[in-house]
Design a protein around this motif. Sequence first.
Motif, PDB file in Angstrom:
ATOM      1  N   HIS B 198       0.737  -1.132  -0.037  1.00  0.00           N
ATOM      2  CA  HIS B 198       0.124  -0.098  -0.085  1.00  0.00           C
ATOM      3  C   HIS B 198       0.800   1.186   0.043  1.00  0.00           C
ATOM      4  N   GLN B 270      -2.264   3.967  -7.251  1.00  0.00           N
ATOM      5  CA  GLN B 270      -3.199   3.415  -6.373  1.00  0.00           C
ATOM      6  C   GLN B 270      -2.977   4.109  -4.940  1.00  0.00           C
ATOM      7  N   ARG B 274      -6.325   6.342  -3.635  1.00  0.00           N
ATOM      8  CA  ARG B 274      -7.188   5.885  -2.490  1.00  0.00           C
ATOM      9  C   ARG B 274      -7.155   6.829  -1.646  1.00  0.00           C
ATOM     10  N   HIS B 303      -5.388   3.995   2.503  1.00  0.00           N
ATOM     11  CA  HIS B 303      -6.705   3.287   2.088  1.00  0.00           C
ATOM     12  C   HIS B 303      -7.572   2.826   3.384  1.00  0.00           C
ATOM     13  N   LEU B 360     -10.015   0.446   1.657  1.00  0.00           N
ATOM     14  CA  LEU B 360     -10.373   0.410   0.337  1.00  0.00           C
ATOM     15  C   LEU B 360      -9.461  -0.731  -0.294  1.00  0.00           C
ATOM     16  N   ARG B 362      -7.995  -2.291  -4.082  1.00  0.00           N
ATOM     17  CA  ARG B 362      -7.510  -1.389  -5.391  1.00  0.00           C
ATOM     18  C   ARG B 362      -8.602  -1.139  -6.328  1.00  0.00           C
TER      19      ARG B 362
END
Lengths: 392, 392
Positions: B198, B270, B274, B303, B360, B362
Amino acid sequence: MSHATPDTATPGAISPGTTNRVHLDNGGRAPWHPLARQAFEQAVADGWADPRRLHAEGRRAARLLDGAREAVAAVLGARAQEVHFTPGHTASLHAAVASASAARRRAGSAILTSAVERSALLNAARVAGRQSTVPVDRLGRVDAEAMNAAVRVPGAALVALQHANGEVGTVQPVEAVHDAARAAGVPLLVDAGASVGHVAVPDTWDLLAADPADWGGPAGVGVLAVRQRVRTAPVGPEDEDPWAPGGVSVPLAFAAAVALQAVEADRVAQEARRRELVEHVRAQVSRIPDVEVVGDPDGRLPHVATFSFLYVDGEALVTELDRNGFAVGSGSACTASTLEPSHVLAAMGVLTHGNVRIALDRGTTADEVDRFCAVLPGAVARVREMLAVGGL
Amino acid sequence: MSHATPDTATPGAISPGTTNRVHLDNGGRAPWHPLARQAFEQAVADGWADPRRLHAEGRRAARLLDGAREAVAAVLGARAQEVHFTPGHTASLHAAVASASAARRRAGSAILTSAVERSALLNAARVAGRQSTVPVDRLGRVDAEAMNAAVRVPGAALVALQHANGEVGTVQPVEAVHDAARAAGVPLLVDAGASVGHVAVPDTWDLLAADPADWGGPAGVGVLAVRQRVRTAPVGPEDEDPWAPGGVSVPLAFAAAVALQAVEADRVAQEARRRELVEHVRAQVSRIPDVEVVGDPDGRLPHVATFSFLYVDGEALVTELDRNGFAVGSGSACTASTLEPSHVLAAMGVLTHGNVRIALDRGTTADEVDRFCAVLPGAVARVREMLAVGGL
């Protein structure tokens, strides 16, 4: 990073030369049953969530896990709530020995095992209490009288006896030992890791460990059944999920259960078919000079055959057979990488070197077995020749 | 046995109603990345054998495992031989704490942790030594000065600090703590189970645990990296495979590595995407009356978002949101089934009840987040109303 990339685009680049290979090393790690692969795919799509969660996805994963537990319980003759999934067979044996013996610390610290139990079990017993080993005969069968006498001596916390030995195939007298253990109030742990899915498993146990990777299910998950009447004590740092700290993979458990149902469905037919093939191999191999065909000729697993050759190095013979397209095991199944002399063969008093084990898969054909029987004498002769001329 | 049959023929019967569901509980157990599924399929076909065996099938499995190890090592900034696969994240934390602290028994028995480490780590520390907990502030950030001072007191065997808290998102000062730990000669264990895949992970660690199930890989396998300079002591009954007694599932390890490579490939994009969605949610939720938006607003995972509502029962809110099609987490991620008050929230001094966490994936879209923000106020109001009229 390209040099470190697992190559997913071109599987062919990773697995060349599988054509015509005959894989006869299916004990403890067999190819997945096709239905297990299908079940796994389904469960990854439907059961990826954490089954401890409250939402729909978590509940769906929990239902898959419950279904897997019920299916395994039905085969083992247990209640669903008595069946637990673990991280693997070694973990099952470690946890069962540690937990059941800790719960009986007041009764004593002796842990009675046969001399031919799996290394993981012997190691767990060595750590958890005062290990006491009961000898086996030359066929690998434990002396039930000696084991039962040992059970009756006060101070026993646990008895452990495998259902069948995965290395040499010999089936053990678990029913007789369970009778004595029950009379003495000592729980019996049965390692059925080499037998579940291949032969009928008796219900004469208090704890039973079984190995999905051996029956065509996945590695990375184990099965431990514990009768409700058996006392256990927490081991390890976690109170929750004591048998699988952090939880288990639902897809693996589901695939394991589906594979077990699938192999149970034609187990009797497969047992007869493979028993015939194994008897053929044992008869053929006994004609090779200076060989010992190992294990009980009658009370045995239907799919396992083991031989020890004089004047042969086990590793060299495995390698020579591999070159000829045949995958076999050697020595102790638990220490195959090191090829240390097998403690099982040593306890039986048979030749520990020059050892080869085959375990037939459900897909193994008569033709493959014939080809193995045709190739083996030459391979043995070549290795003996190399050894004789100092080529090794 | 039909009632116990896992239903492989009709997957639809097991997974109804997934349409339009919004799954926002992706911390610790996310859906598999599509490439991980593909890699798993390949590895089941090619790498099902025991990688410790000498024959071609065994060597092929060993190559897949080596490739997986190299791929994970490249992402973590480690050497391949420093990376070990374990049965899962909990097992990684248990083994790391037990082994690293046992190896330093002469130096002392104190195990320093933050108050907001994962339960598995705190439990392992409690069992392995004299646990010493360093407090966190109201944002969940550990007091680095206090931790560094504690490290300098003789008698510390190990320091453990998470990279980021998976429950509230707060990133911890691991670099600063590693400096102090190195100066004091005490190894630092970093739990990166909520952050790898992440955000960028620093290389300021001596042992690092990471969780494939959190980054879109499978559950049932964990990653533990141990720098070669770190002393470890054997724990458990086995000398071989100390981090994964009995060995690891090659397909799981391979799928974990492929998933990690895949998520690393677009991690930065990402992360930005996010982070924006999470900031939007946090802003929207802060408008609901009597809510506390929890965790560090800046130094946080991109996320994860967590809220605690006054006058709300967490379980009731999870259930109400579930009814409306939204899956969220609550309380402590580690004890979600019991919904005991989270020790993380308690240590932060924030509201421990009425808690909701979203993480969250991806694949989570802006539209899904908008729908969640639209539904949440009504759900909170309904639960408050039920509580007010004694309906709970």
